[in-house]
Design a protein around this motif. Structure first.
Motif: not given
Length: 627
Positions: A416-440
């Motif tokens: 849907n042209g959502s950069r927010a979703y793409q960035q969130w997915i990129d963060q979710l599938f990083e090996p480690a680290g904190t992932v923000p709650t999806w707010q999109g």
């Protein structure tokens, strides 16, 4: 490439010798890197002597014959080619398709296809018509006039079968190619009459110089073929560019023209994440390049699924322009070619990416073409035998003295042209680290409580006429037979309110052709687009490069969340090239796999993990799906 070349009379002296077949097997293995299958060898034993007998009866013993002649740009092989000269003195080539059929099943609903045994194949007149079209469009040219004909020889077929096949081919280009059965292949009343039936009337022997030139001529698309391809691609709505996509296309064209003007080999690297339009831009560029004078472009991809989808979109007549790139450089790519390599991150790097300075076949391609435009997303590499990085391309260009340009695509056109979703997915599938709650709010993302919810969500969307698919990590066996019915191997058990519940679905079909008795089971390349695909589960190798409106993803136990990091469990995988890797090495492939699967949906995605701890973790990030 061919397995045998000589006059029909010369062939007749060897055809019944078992050593002749053994030599053909060795030549096949040397040429293609693997031995021919037993069925193919058996067809040689049955068809080659039958063909020789017919050609001799027709008085064609002095014509030159090539057995198993390869059409380099497509990889297809013609059973036999006859070479002679026509009344004008022009070289004439007759493509012959051989079949041992005694019965097949035909359907008026699919006039271009026939069923033989468990397989659905092209009507043989259409098949030989494709060979004729190729030779006309890739070999014949103004400075090399060539007459091309085609004939189907069904040497065991009874008259009623031949009549049915002729009736099915009565319309369209296939009607121009004779279909001959057992009763047609006799010399009565005269050898000349048989030669005419075979499409060889009036042919005289050609010189060895004619044969040599035919065998060595460079195969390249004709200007007429390129012009038609450019028009077709430009007219397809599927390849319409939007906003930044068109800006990127123009920037790439400018880089290509600049590279050509410098007169040195060049690499243009185009990077971008899922949904940035790499494939649609590559297709439009192919159309642009086809319409330029003296063009010799190709669109290549390591993905056979993507290649077949694109060919179906633009038409099979242009299949030599769009082809799969695996272990060999396609024929006809020369110093003036512009090659568009889509999904370059899937390029083969045998024996292992870790042990090779640069992929050998890819290096040969880059050295052969004038300009290679490489479309790349490093985070979509999903196997140890694949993989390519921007830095590797840059270093290779420097080492070889090539020019190098880099264009980065940033605008998101999928999801849907959502950069927010793409960035969130990129963060979710990083090996480690904190992932923000999806707010999109610009993309439909939720967590499913169980696979039945996923299934219901996908089924409802499919019933409403939009594409919806389920994909999963390769965490279940895949032993279904090549033909349906498929086995429900993706099996998940969970604790429901009234006790344990089990959900099961089959993986998608393993074969590239659809079974005639199971129209609801698409062939593997068309699982993402064709009716019935929502009832099977796709894996990374089926889904990568594809998109559909609604996307359900099952995260298997090969990737689980523990604390603030992902943990790989390769022993849970059923993907044999991966399961023996160390957990540390497997982890990046698993993260890349699920990132790709999670970015196939243009309108919405549902996630679900079979691991309870991971599912609980996802619940802290994503709202649950509404019941």
């Amino acid at each position: 490439m061919h397995l045998y070349g000589g006059t029909v009379a010369e062939l007749a002296r060897h055809i019944d010798d078992e050593a002749f077949i053994a030599a053909a097997e060795r030549r096949f293995t040397e040429a293609f890197g693997h031995a021919p299958g037993p069925q193919e060898v058996q067809s040689w034993r049955r068809s080659w002597p039958a063909l020789v007998k017919v050609l001799q009866a027709a008085g064609l013993g002095e014509l030159y014959v090539l057995l198993e002649y390869c059409l380099p740009a497509t990889g297809e092989r013609v059973d036999a080619l006859l070479l002679g000269t026509d009344a004008s003195g022009r070289l004439c080539v007759v493509a012959i398709e051989l079949k041992q059929w005694t019965h097949v099943q035909l359907s008026p609903l699919r006039p271009g296809m026939v069923r033989t045994g468990e397989r659905v194949v092209q009507h043989p007149a259409r098949q030989v018509g494709g060979y004729v079209h190729y030779l006309q469009q890739w070999v014949a040219r103004d400075d090399y006039p060539l007459t091309v004909r085609g004939t189907v020889v069904l040497h065991d077929a009874p008259a009623h079968l031949v009549a049915d096949l002729r009736a099915q081919a009565i319309r369209g280009p296939a009607a121009t190619h004779p279909v001959l059965g057992r009763d047609d292949l006799t010399a009565h009343p005269t050898p000349e009459a048989l030669a005419e039936r075979l499409g060889c009337a009036g042919l005289k022997p050609c010189s060895r110089a004619d044969v040599e030139r035919f065998l060595t001529i460079r195969h390249r698309p004709s200007p007429a073929l390129l012009e038609r391809a450019g028009e077709v691609i430009s007219g397809r709505d599927a390849f319409t560019l939007v906003g930044d996509q068109d800006l990127a296309r123009q920037e790439i064209l400018h880089a290509v023209e600049a590279a050509r003007a410098r007169g040195i080999k060049s690499i243009v690297a185009v990077t971008g994440g899922p949904g940035t339009g790499k494939t649609v831009i590559a297709c439009r560029l192919l159309g642009d390049l086809c319409r330029q004078p003296d063009g010799n472009p190709r669109l290549l991809s390591p993905s056979g699924t993507l290649t077949r989808q694109l060919r179906r979109t633009v038409g099979d007549s242009f299949r030599g322009l769009i082809t799969t790139f695996l272990n060999n450089v396609p024929a006809g790519i020369t110093h003036d070619s512009v090659v568009l390599l889509d999904e370059a991150h899937r390029a083969r790097t045998y024996p292992d990416h870790q042990h090779s300075a640069f992929p050998a076949t890819l290096g040969k391609l880059l050295g052969q073409a004038a300009v290679t435009v490489v479309f790349l997303d490093e985070r979509q590499t999903v196997r140890p035998t694949e993989g390519l990085t921007l830095q590797q391309l840059r270093q290779h260009a420097q080492h070889r003295g090539f020019s190098f340009a880099h264009i980065d695509l940033t605008s998101q056109f999928r999801c849907n042209g959502s950069r927010a979703y793409q960035q969130w997915i990129d963060q979710l599938f990083e090996p480690a680290g904190t992932v923000p709650t999806w707010q999109g709010t610009d993309y439909d993302l939720a967590l499913a409580a169980n696979p039945e919810q996923l299934d219901h969500w996908v089924t409802e969307h499919s019933r409403s006429g939009v594409t919806a698919r389920i994909t999963a990590g390769f965490c279940w066996p895949w032993d279904s037979p090549p033909t349906p019915p498929l086995l429900p191997e993706v099996t998940i058990t969970w604790e429901g309110p009234n006790g344990p519940r089990t959900w099961a679905r089959p993986w998608n079909s393993r074969t590239d052709t659809q079974h005639a008795d199971h129209p609801d089971v698409p062939a593997r390349p068309y699982w993402a687009t064709d009716t019935g695909g929502h009832e099977q589960v796709g894996c990374i190798y089926t889904a990568q490069g594809m998109e559909y409106a609604y996307n359900a993803v099952i995260i298997g136990e090969d990737l689980v969340r523990r604390g603030d990091q992902w943990v790989a469990q390769p022993e849970e995988s059923h993907d044999s090239p991966l399961r023996d890797l160390s957990p540390q090495r497997y982890l990046q492939y698993a993260l890349n796999t699920y990132r790709v699967l999670a970015t196939r949906g243009t309108r919405g995605t549902r996630l679900y993990s079979t691991d309870a701890i991971t599912q609980n973790y996802l619940q802290t990030l994503i709202h649950p799906q509404d019941l």
